[in-house]
Design a protein around this motif. Structure first.
Motif, PDB file in Angstrom:
ATOM      1  N   VAL A  59     -48.519  75.272   2.119  1.00  0.00           N
ATOM      2  CA  VAL A  59     -49.250  76.364   1.461  1.00  0.00           C
ATOM      3  C   VAL A  59     -48.947  77.682   2.163  1.00  0.00           C
ATOM      4  CG1 VAL A  59     -51.546  77.327   1.028  1.00  0.00           C
ATOM      5  CG2 VAL A  59     -51.066  74.936   0.478  1.00  0.00           C
ATOM      6  N   LYS A  60     -48.920  77.654   3.492  1.00  0.00           N
ATOM      7  CA  LYS A  60     -48.600  78.866   4.252  1.00  0.00           C
ATOM      8  C   LYS A  60     -47.213  79.386   3.862  1.00  0.00           C
ATOM      9  CE  LYS A  60     -47.943  80.478   8.980  1.00  0.00           C
ATOM     10  NZ  LYS A  60     -47.923  80.094  10.396  1.00  0.00           N
ATOM     11  N   ARG A  61     -46.251  78.478   3.742  1.00  0.00           N
ATOM     12  CA  ARG A  61     -44.895  78.883   3.340  1.00  0.00           C
ATOM     13  C   ARG A  61     -44.881  79.433   1.923  1.00  0.00           C
ATOM     14  NH1 ARG A  61     -40.560  78.129   6.898  1.00  0.00           N
ATOM     15  NH2 ARG A  61     -41.660  78.045   8.879  1.00  0.00           N
ATOM     16  N   PHE A  62     -45.626  78.802   1.017  1.00  0.00           N
ATOM     17  CA  PHE A  62     -45.672  79.319  -0.347  1.00  0.00           C
ATOM     18  C   PHE A  62     -46.265  80.727  -0.375  1.00  0.00           C
ATOM     19  CE2 PHE A  62     -48.241  80.348  -4.044  1.00  0.00           C
ATOM     20  CZ  PHE A  62     -47.209  80.579  -4.932  1.00  0.00           C
ATOM     21  N   LEU A  63     -47.352  80.939   0.354  1.00  0.00           N
ATOM     22  CA  LEU A  63     -47.990  82.252   0.366  1.00  0.00           C
ATOM     23  C   LEU A  63     -47.040  83.321   0.918  1.00  0.00           C
ATOM     24  CD1 LEU A  63     -51.593  81.276   1.493  1.00  0.00           C
ATOM     25  CD2 LEU A  63     -50.802  81.856  -0.822  1.00  0.00           C
ATOM     26  N   GLY A  81     -46.784  69.930  -7.807  1.00  0.00           N
ATOM     27  CA  GLY A  81     -47.529  69.390  -6.680  1.00  0.00           C
ATOM     28  C   GLY A  81     -48.674  70.178  -6.102  1.00  0.00           C
ATOM     29  N   ILE A  82     -48.378  71.241  -5.356  1.00  0.00           N
ATOM     30  CA  ILE A  82     -49.432  72.002  -4.676  1.00  0.00           C
ATOM     31  C   ILE A  82     -50.398  72.612  -5.686  1.00  0.00           C
ATOM     32  CG2 ILE A  82     -49.921  74.031  -3.262  1.00  0.00           C
ATOM     33  CD1 ILE A  82     -47.365  73.484  -1.720  1.00  0.00           C
ATOM     34  N   ALA A  83     -49.882  73.143  -6.764  1.00  0.00           N
ATOM     35  CA  ALA A  83     -50.731  73.781  -7.767  1.00  0.00           C
ATOM     36  C   ALA A  83     -51.700  72.781  -8.388  1.00  0.00           C
ATOM     37  CB  ALA A  83     -49.866  74.422  -8.850  1.00  0.00           C
ATOM     38  N   LEU A  84     -51.225  71.594  -8.686  1.00  0.00           N
ATOM     39  CA  LEU A  84     -52.087  70.592  -9.305  1.00  0.00           C
ATOM     40  C   LEU A  84     -53.042  69.939  -8.315  1.00  0.00           C
ATOM     41  CD1 LEU A  84     -49.551  68.847 -11.697  1.00  0.00           C
ATOM     42  CD2 LEU A  84     -51.400  70.409 -12.295  1.00  0.00           C
ATOM     43  N   ALA A  85     -52.651  69.859  -7.072  1.00  0.00           N
ATOM     44  CA  ALA A  85     -53.486  69.197  -6.067  1.00  0.00           C
ATOM     45  C   ALA A  85     -54.867  69.830  -5.996  1.00  0.00           C
ATOM     46  CB  ALA A  85     -52.804  69.246  -4.703  1.00  0.00           C
ATOM     47  N   ASN A  86     -54.935  71.142  -6.106  1.00  0.00           N
ATOM     48  CA  ASN A  86     -56.228  71.831  -6.045  1.00  0.00           C
ATOM     49  C   ASN A  86     -57.114  71.520  -7.240  1.00  0.00           C
ATOM     50  OD1 ASN A  86     -56.178  73.373  -3.577  1.00  0.00           O
ATOM     51  ND2 ASN A  86     -54.466  74.471  -4.489  1.00  0.00           N
ATOM     52  N   ARG A  87     -56.516  71.137  -8.338  1.00  0.00           N
ATOM     53  CA  ARG A  87     -57.291  70.840  -9.543  1.00  0.00           C
ATOM     54  C   ARG A  87     -57.605  69.356  -9.703  1.00  0.00           C
ATOM     55  NH1 ARG A  87     -58.178  74.986 -12.750  1.00  0.00           N
ATOM     56  NH2 ARG A  87     -56.904  76.829 -12.550  1.00  0.00           N
ATOM     57  N   LEU A  88     -56.779  68.494  -9.131  1.00  0.00           N
ATOM     58  CA  LEU A  88     -56.920  67.067  -9.372  1.00  0.00           C
ATOM     59  C   LEU A  88     -57.600  66.286  -8.253  1.00  0.00           C
ATOM     60  CD1 LEU A  88     -53.406  66.359 -10.942  1.00  0.00           C
ATOM     61  CD2 LEU A  88     -55.573  66.762 -12.125  1.00  0.00           C
ATOM     62  N   TYR A  89     -57.700  66.874  -7.081  1.00  0.00           N
ATOM     63  CA  TYR A  89     -58.259  66.168  -5.927  1.00  0.00           C
ATOM     64  C   TYR A  89     -59.435  66.948  -5.367  1.00  0.00           C
ATOM     65  CZ  TYR A  89     -53.947  63.493  -6.053  1.00  0.00           C
ATOM     66  OH  TYR A  89     -52.909  62.690  -6.442  1.00  0.00           O
ATOM     67  N   ASP A  90     -60.444  66.219  -4.870  1.00  0.00           N
ATOM     68  CA  ASP A  90     -61.579  66.908  -4.261  1.00  0.00           C
ATOM     69  C   ASP A  90     -61.130  67.670  -3.015  1.00  0.00           C
ATOM     70  OD1 ASP A  90     -61.143  64.388  -3.053  1.00  0.00           O
ATOM     71  OD2 ASP A  90     -63.158  64.363  -2.211  1.00  0.00           O
ATOM     72  N   LYS A  91     -60.147  67.143  -2.315  1.00  0.00           N
ATOM     73  CA  LYS A  91     -59.517  67.839  -1.189  1.00  0.00           C
ATOM     74  C   LYS A  91     -58.014  67.807  -1.461  1.00  0.00           C
ATOM     75  CE  LYS A  91     -63.103  66.740   2.082  1.00  0.00           C
ATOM     76  NZ  LYS A  91     -63.500  66.008   3.263  1.00  0.00           N
ATOM     77  N   ASP A 140     -36.941  74.690   7.943  1.00  0.00           N
ATOM     78  CA  ASP A 140     -37.927  74.048   8.833  1.00  0.00           C
ATOM     79  C   ASP A 140     -38.633  72.870   8.160  1.00  0.00           C
ATOM     80  OD1 ASP A 140     -37.305  76.011  10.723  1.00  0.00           O
ATOM     81  OD2 ASP A 140     -38.923  77.324  10.039  1.00  0.00           O
ATOM     82  N   ASN A 141     -37.870  72.012   7.528  1.00  0.00           N
ATOM     83  CA  ASN A 141     -38.396  70.814   6.858  1.00  0.00           C
ATOM     84  C   ASN A 141     -39.277  71.111   5.652  1.00  0.00           C
ATOM     85  OD1 ASN A 141     -37.117  68.905   8.574  1.00  0.00           O
ATOM     86  ND2 ASN A 141     -38.657  69.375  10.134  1.00  0.00           N
ATOM     87  N   VAL A 142     -39.234  72.325   5.153  1.00  0.00           N
ATOM     88  CA  VAL A 142     -39.948  72.677   3.927  1.00  0.00           C
ATOM     89  C   VAL A 142     -38.912  72.856   2.832  1.00  0.00           C
ATOM     90  CG1 VAL A 142     -41.379  74.396   2.760  1.00  0.00           C
ATOM     91  CG2 VAL A 142     -41.848  73.781   5.146  1.00  0.00           C
ATOM     92  N   THR A 143     -39.055  72.072   1.777  1.00  0.00           N
ATOM     93  CA  THR A 143     -38.140  72.143   0.643  1.00  0.00           C
ATOM     94  C   THR A 143     -38.764  73.008  -0.444  1.00  0.00           C
ATOM     95  OG1 THR A 143     -37.296  69.937   1.120  1.00  0.00           O
ATOM     96  CG2 THR A 143     -36.914  70.782  -1.098  1.00  0.00           C
TER      97      THR A 143
END
Length: 163
Positions: A59-63, A81-91, A140-143
């Motif tokens: 998230v830090k890299r995306f921002l 992935g990241i965008a949906l995670a906030n909507r589909l998971y409680d955390k 740095d291992n972020v794709t």
């Protein structure tokens, strides 16, 4: 009596109940070496902590990318992935993050790609340059997948109605 039993007995004598012992081990860096002795699924907990760290890092890299793009008036859409995670998971960090999927308008694609390269991202391999759907970059291992289109062209879906 083995060493584990001696340790359990000692900690029970000093701290009483299992919850107090687990809290004590967390505070004193003993948690991952002793948690299993008290019925704690240490591997699951460790996996959770690693995934949370990974999620926060991505998230830090995306921002970082989003802020740079927006400062230059490049509209950015984070999806999958990241965008949906906030909507589909409680955390959100419960969902494993494999990459960052970013869509930019075709008119801004070359500039966005240049900016990512300047940020230190490198092409995953030579083949990625010829992919009609997205270019894959790594730092740095972020794709990061920089998308030319939302849908994979192989599917033959016309995206014009979305715009």
């Amino acid at each position: 009596m083995n060493v584990n039993e001696l340790l359990v007995n000692y900690l029970k004598r000093i701290h009483g109940d299992t919850n107090s012992i687990v809290e004590f081990t967390k505070e004193n860096a003993l948690y991952f070496s002793t948690g299993n002795l008290f019925g704690v699924d240490v591997e699951k907990d460790l996996s959770y902590k690693i995934n949370k760290f990974r999620y926060d890092y991505f998230v830090k890299r995306f921002l970082e990318i989003r802020d740079l793009f927006l400062s230059l008036n490049i509209n950015t859409l984070l999806f999958k992935g990241i965008a949906l995670a906030n909507r589909l998971y409680d955390k959100a960090h419960k969902r494993y993050v494999g990459d960052i999927d970013v869509f930019v308008d075709v008119a801004d694609f070359s500039e966005a790609l240049t900016l990512l390269i300047r940020l230190g991202y490198n092409f995953r391999d030579e083949k990625t340059l010829y992919n009609e759907h997205h270019i894959v970059l790594i730092r740095d291992n972020v794709t990061v997948e920089l998308h030319r289109s939302i849908f994979n062209p192989i599917l033959g879906i016309n995206e014009n109605y979305l715009l």
